[in-house]
Structure formats: structure tokens, C-alpha cells
Design an enzyme around this catalytic site. Structure first.
Site, PDB file in Angstrom:
ATOM      1  N   ASP A  16       0.882  -1.267   0.005  1.00 15.64           N
ATOM      2  CA  ASP A  16       0.029  -0.066   0.222  1.00 15.64           C
ATOM      3  C   ASP A  16       0.702   1.371  -0.083  1.00 15.64           C
ATOM      4  O   ASP A  16       1.783   1.265   0.603  1.00 15.64           O
ATOM      5  CB  ASP A  16      -1.009  -0.136   1.196  1.00 15.64           C
ATOM      6  N   GLU A  35      14.529 -15.094   0.362  1.00 16.51           N
ATOM      7  CA  GLU A  35      14.799 -16.213   1.444  1.00 16.51           C
ATOM      8  C   GLU A  35      13.918 -17.370   1.222  1.00 16.51           C
ATOM      9  O   GLU A  35      14.201 -18.389   1.833  1.00 16.51           O
ATOM     10  CB  GLU A  35      14.915 -15.658   2.897  1.00 16.51           C
TER      11      GLU A  35
HETATM   12  C1  BGC Z   1      -5.471   2.341  -0.478  1.00 19.22           C
HETATM   13  C2  BGC Z   1      -6.686   2.981   0.168  1.00 19.22           C
HETATM   14  C3  BGC Z   1      -6.379   3.542   1.388  1.00 19.22           C
HETATM   15  C4  BGC Z   1      -5.015   4.498   1.365  1.00 19.22           C
HETATM   16  C5  BGC Z   1      -4.579   4.632   2.853  1.00 19.22           C
HETATM   17  C6  BGC Z   1      -4.335   3.400  -0.733  1.00 19.22           C
HETATM   18  O1  BGC Z   1      -3.820   3.351  -1.605  1.00 19.22           O
HETATM   19  O2  BGC Z   1      -5.700   1.184  -1.575  1.00 19.22           O
HETATM   20  O3  BGC Z   1      -7.810   2.291  -0.016  1.00 19.22           O
HETATM   21  O4  BGC Z   1      -7.495   4.296   1.800  1.00 19.22           O
HETATM   22  O5  BGC Z   1      -4.126   3.564   0.652  1.00 19.22           O
HETATM   23  O6  BGC Z   1      -4.056   3.552   3.174  1.00 19.22           O
END
Ligand code: BGC
Length: 540
Positions: A205, A248
Site C-alpha cells: 500500500d 529467502e
Molecule cells: C488504498 C486505499 C487507502 C489508502 C491509505 C490506498 O492506496 O488503496 O484504499 O485508503 O491507501 O492506506
């Protein structure tokens, strides 16, 4: 899982499970791990290779799991660690890999580290794991700089002792300080925790946001070429270390980056051989239904990836953007706003959008590389654009001061069966089942898995047929394509051996190339002609 000759992630079809909306196993109205386990046979018969599962960790759910309080625990809303382990094992017996989300840019404000940081006070080692600063102005009442949160308002919140902390998203999502060695050590340990439990990779993310300019300069004073928090060069050191961790473990564990960059070259930098394996191709997702633009983005993708040897990914929808059946049903004047959601112009023509979505499925599944399928796109689900304001839950709605309805419209629970909402999303309970966390439209009975199964004209059967063929046909998956000469508005390409994909994005009928016979089409082919917004896979 055993390694085959080419690593699986170069050509996988990865199905995105937005866990709270996929299937509810325990009847509380929220999707969970039990629900995913009960639907593994469906996913197997659909023909997907892997599941990307949105965050399932312990979380107060301020941003639906993207605010993680404990990276080694499953949120009770979704189940238990034992259930997650069972899911990984069962999925593997079905030949399906599991790729959870990892959220390294920020934790929850309820994470043990952040609570300790608040308790320990200014200047403490605990605070150094986050980004705390004194405020500006005579009393420190002004935020430390001019950065805004992606969800609206300043990216800083003041705590009772007067310091401010940085949060690029909601105040419940404090940014971690990736200049601190503890943060590196902790995330490498978390990766290992899950790799040891058998996960096949991670979706990262906000992969481009982890490192901030240590001087935290105002955006207004931005100097030099690099942005103070997006896509800084130093971020690659983190992923080189993560790659070593993944390597790993046996079985081709792989990362996919959610990285938003200014140029394709900057994206390629994430995918160097000692870095991450793949990244979402958002340029493709953001391209309108237009042959010239799509061809440009496809060509740019390959020339960008060719420099690092990484495979392409193709993605049309996810949990942050308007569903593509609704997007393609508009003569969009489009606008991308703070939270990456898609603000449409005018109402969608869903018949048109669905026709295009069918053709787009055949286009993406025929392109070299991997493909992401967002849950429900195989059912042709549209964006739910008329959710009443009273049910909206995305924090974007509140943080934008009710100017942006947020992303709930693409997160509505999946309809499985039956005639009445929520269509088998939750188990039948004679005592009464809890309402789903978002209401499911009353007219979705024809869209359920049950209603579409066996109907040769349905979106679901189109996806099933395409995925089956994709697995069987030696031309599909990884490798290259060759464009064929075609008039404006037509995308036609060949893949070896003996496979052609033609997509008609023009307003005229298009005669199929000589010496070809249809393998699969997105609509009925009349007199050897593709109708507008139709696609076909052909054998030579
Ligand atoms: C996720 C979102 C989220 C944000 C904060 C984004 O890129 O896909 O759904 O709200 O990151 O974590």
C-alpha cells in the site's frame, strides 16, 4: 507451492478480494475469512491464480483496515489467525495463491507503537518512530508545514502536549518514520511472519510514500526535482531489502506495488531486478475507452518495462475507483481527486458500459503479462451511485466536508444467489440476519453468481470462458505481442502461436481478418463482423 519454469507472477490472473464485501461467513453483515473459504470452489471454477486480499489485520477500521493496529493479528471482524492459516492452506490445495495487503506507510493511531509515542512525550525515542514536530507560529498552533492529507484537510494533527504528528491520510493513520531503523526491522519481521505462514507475496500500500524529505519542506517551497514525500529515490533501498527477505523463501514470493509516479520511467525504477516484482499499471486504468490512447498506454507500458525486464500488469478496477462498467458508460470528462477516486460527468449508460467492459475483459486478458480482476467485475457490477448519504462509510466523505462521496459505491457486497438483497452475501439465519454493512441494490437479482451461471450471454460465463482459454492457450500469459495493421478505432494484435485479438472501439462494423476463426467473442458475431465495442479472440 511448487515453482514452475516461469514465475507465476509474470502471467497470473489475480482476483482482488475486498474482504468486507466478498462473502460473510458468520452472519454479522461484514465479509470475512470464513466467507472467502466457503467461496474457494467458486474462485477455483472461475479460474483465477491468486487472491489479493485487502487488509485483514487488527484494526479500528477507520479506513476499512488500512489503519493497522497489529500486523500479526487478524481483526476479529474478519476471523482469527488460525482461520487465515487455514485459508492459505486450502487456497493452495486449490492451486490458488494468497497475496495479502501490507500497509507500511502508516499504522493505526491505536497501534502499540503510536500509543507508546503519545504516552512518552516530546523528544522521546518512542516518538521518533513516527513524524512528530512542534507547530509553527508563536504558540505552535500552526501545523509544521503546508502538507495536506489525501483525504482533505491538513496532514497534521496536534496532540495535547502541543506537538503535531504527520498523517498523509486520516488522523487515525499516523505516518511511520522510515528514517528509523526500528521501522525497517519491524516490517521485515512482519513480512517473515506471513511468509512463514505461506503467503505468496504482498500488495504494498502507498509504496511510493514511505520516505519523506527529513527537512519536511513546505510544498510551496519545493526545491530540487524530488517531491518531499512521493516517490523519493531513497524508497528503493527499502524494497531492495524486502526483496532479499522474499528471496529467502521458496516458491517465488512476489510483491506488487501500489506506486503512483509522475512518469513511466519512475515506475520502472521500482521494478529493477533487485527490487519489487510488479506494480499496478494505473495509466491503463485511467485511460478512456479510446483505441489511440489505449494503444499508446500499452506501448508505453512495454517500453517502460522492457528496460527492467518486469512483466506488465493490467487493471481496470479496484476498491478505490469507480467500477469500469460505469466509467466506460460515460463520455467522461474525468477528474482524479485527492483520494484517487473517479469523478464522473453525467449519468452512466450501463448498457454501453457493459458492452465495453466485456470487450475490455478480452483485451486485458489477451495482453502479455498479469491481470487483476476486482471482485464483482466478473459479474459486470456497476458502481452504486445512489447510496443514501446516511449509509456512506468511507472516511473520504467526512474528511472532504461532504463534498466527495468517496469510494463506497465500488465496495458494495457481492450478490451470490436468490431473489432478494443481500443475495446470499450473509448466511440465511431463521432468527434474522444482520443487514450488510452497505445496502445491496434491490435490482441485482439478475446479477448474482447463481443467476449468471450457465447463461452463455452473462459476464460471468464470459470471464470463465476467457480464463479457461487463457490457461489452455500457449499464446496467452507472458511474452510479447505484434500489432496488426488496422483502421483507426481498431486494436488488433497477434500473439504466437496463432492467436489474434481484435477490439472494435470505432462506431462502425469491422470485418474480421481473413483466415481467422473466432475462439471467443464479447458479443454475438454477425456475418464475420465485429460490432462497435465488441472484441474477439481468433485462431489463425
Ligand atoms: C488504498 C486505499 C487507502 C489508502 C491509505 C490506498 O492506496 O488503496 O484504499 O485508503 O491507501 O492506506
Amino acid at each position: 507451492m511448487p515453482s514452475t519454469t516461469a514465475p507465476w507472477w509474470r502471467s497470473a490472473v489475480i482476483y482482488q478480494v475486498y474482504i468486507r464485501s466478498f462473502a460473510d461467513g458468520n452472519g454479522d453483515g461484514v465479509g470475512d475469512i470464513a466467507g472467502i473459504r466457503s467461496r474457494l470452489p467458486y474462485l477455483k471454477s472461475l479460474g483465477v491464480d491468486a487472491l489479493w486480499i485487502n487488509p485483514w489485520y487488527k484494526s479500528p477500521q477507520a479506513d476499512h483496515g488500512y489503519d493497522v493496529a497489529d500486523y500479526r493479528e487478524i481483526d476479529p471482524l474478519f476471523g482469527t489467525l488460525a482461520e487465515a492459516e487455514a485459508l492459505i492452506e486450502e487456497a493452495h490445495t486449490h492451486g490458488i495463491r494468497i497475496v495479502p495487503d501490507i500497509v507500511p506507510n502508516h499504522s493505526s493511531d491505536q497501534a502499540a507503537w503510536f500509543r507508546a509515542a503519545l504516552a512518552a512525550g516530546p523528544g522521546s525515542p518512542e516518538r521518533a518512530r513516527y513524524v512528530f514536530r512542534p507547530g509553527r507560529g508563536p504558540d505552535g498552533t500552526l501545523p509544521p508545514n503546508d502538507w495536506d492529507s489525501r483525504f482533505g484537510g491538513p496532514a497534521w494533527t496536534r496532540v495535547p502536549d502541543g506537538e503535531w504528528y504527520l498523517h498523509l491520510f486520516t488522523p487515525q493513520q499516523p505516518d511511520l518514520n522510515w528514517q528509523h531503523p526500528d521501522v525497517h526491522a519491524e516490517f521485515e519481521s512482519v513480512l517473515r511472519f506471513w511468509f512463514e505462514r505461506g503467503v505468496d507475496g504482498f500488495r504494498i500500500d502507498v509504496a511510493h510514500g514511505l520516505v519523506k524529505d527529513p527537512e519536511l519542506p513546505d510544498l510551496a517551497d519545493r526545491h530540487g526535482s524530488m517531491h518531499p514525500f512521493w516517490d523519493r529515490d531513497e524508497v528503493h533501498d527499502i524494497y531492495r531489502a524486502w526483496r532479499k527477505v522474499a528471496d529467502e523463501y521458496p516458491g517465488d514470493r512476489a510483491f506488487v506495488a501500489e506506486a503512483w509516479t509522475d512518469t513511466p520511467e519512475r515506475l520502472a525504477a521500482y521494478l529493477r531486478p533487485d527490487g519489487l516484482h510488479t506494480a499496478f499499471n494505473f495509466d491503463f486504468l485511467m485511460t478512456d475507452w479510446n483505441a489511440k490512447d489505449l494503444r499508446t498506454v500499452i506501448d508505453d507500458t512495454f517500453s517502460m518495462l522492457g528496460t527492467v525486464g518486469a512483466p506488465a500488469t493490467w487493471v481496470m478496477s479496484n476498491h478505490d475507483v469507480m467500477r469500469h462498467a460505469s466509467r466506460y458508460g460515460r463520455k467522461a470528462a474525468k477528474k482524479w481527486v485527492a483520494n484517487e477516486s473517479y469523478v464522473p460527468a453525467g449519468p452512466a449508460d450501463l448498457e454501453l458500459g457493459t458492452r465495453r467492459a466485456r470487450a475490455a475483459a478480452l483485451l486485458t486478458l489477451a495482453l502479455p503479462g498479469g491481470v487483476y480482476v476486482y471482485q464483482g467485475e466478473e459479474l459486470g457490477l456497476p458502481e452504486v451511485e445512489d447510496l443514501p448519504e446516511s449509509v456512506l462509510q468511507d472516511p473520504v466523505w467526512e474528511h472532504s466536508g461532504h463534498t466527495d462521496r468517496g469510494r463506497d459505491g465500488c465496495r458494495v457486497p457481492i450478490p451470490w444467489s436468490g431473489q432478494t438483497a443481500p443475495y446470499g452475501f450473509s448466511p440465511e439465519d431463521p432468527e434474522g440476519t444482520a443487514a450488510p454493512w452497505l445496502p445491496v441494490p434491490a435490482d441485482w437479482a439478475p446479477r448474482t453468481v447463481q443467476a449468471q451461471t450457465g447463461d452463455a450471454t452473462s459476464m460471468l460465463e464470459l470471464y470463465r470462458a476467457a480464463l479457461l482459454l487463457r490457461h489452455k492457450h500457449p499464446a496467452l500469459g507472458d511474452s510479447t505481442l505484434t500489432w496488426l495493421d488496422a483502421p483507426a478505432g481498431i486494436l488488433a494484435f497477434r500473439r504466437e502461436p496463432d492467436f489474434v485479438c481484435v477490439v472494435n472501439l470505432s462506431t462502425e462494423q469491422y470485418r474480421l481478418p481473413e483466415h481467422t476463426s473466432p475462439l471467443l467473442a464479447s458479443g454475438f458475431i454477425e456475418n464475420n463482423h465485429l460490432a462497435p465495442d465488441q472484441a474477439a479472440w481468433l485462431a489463425l
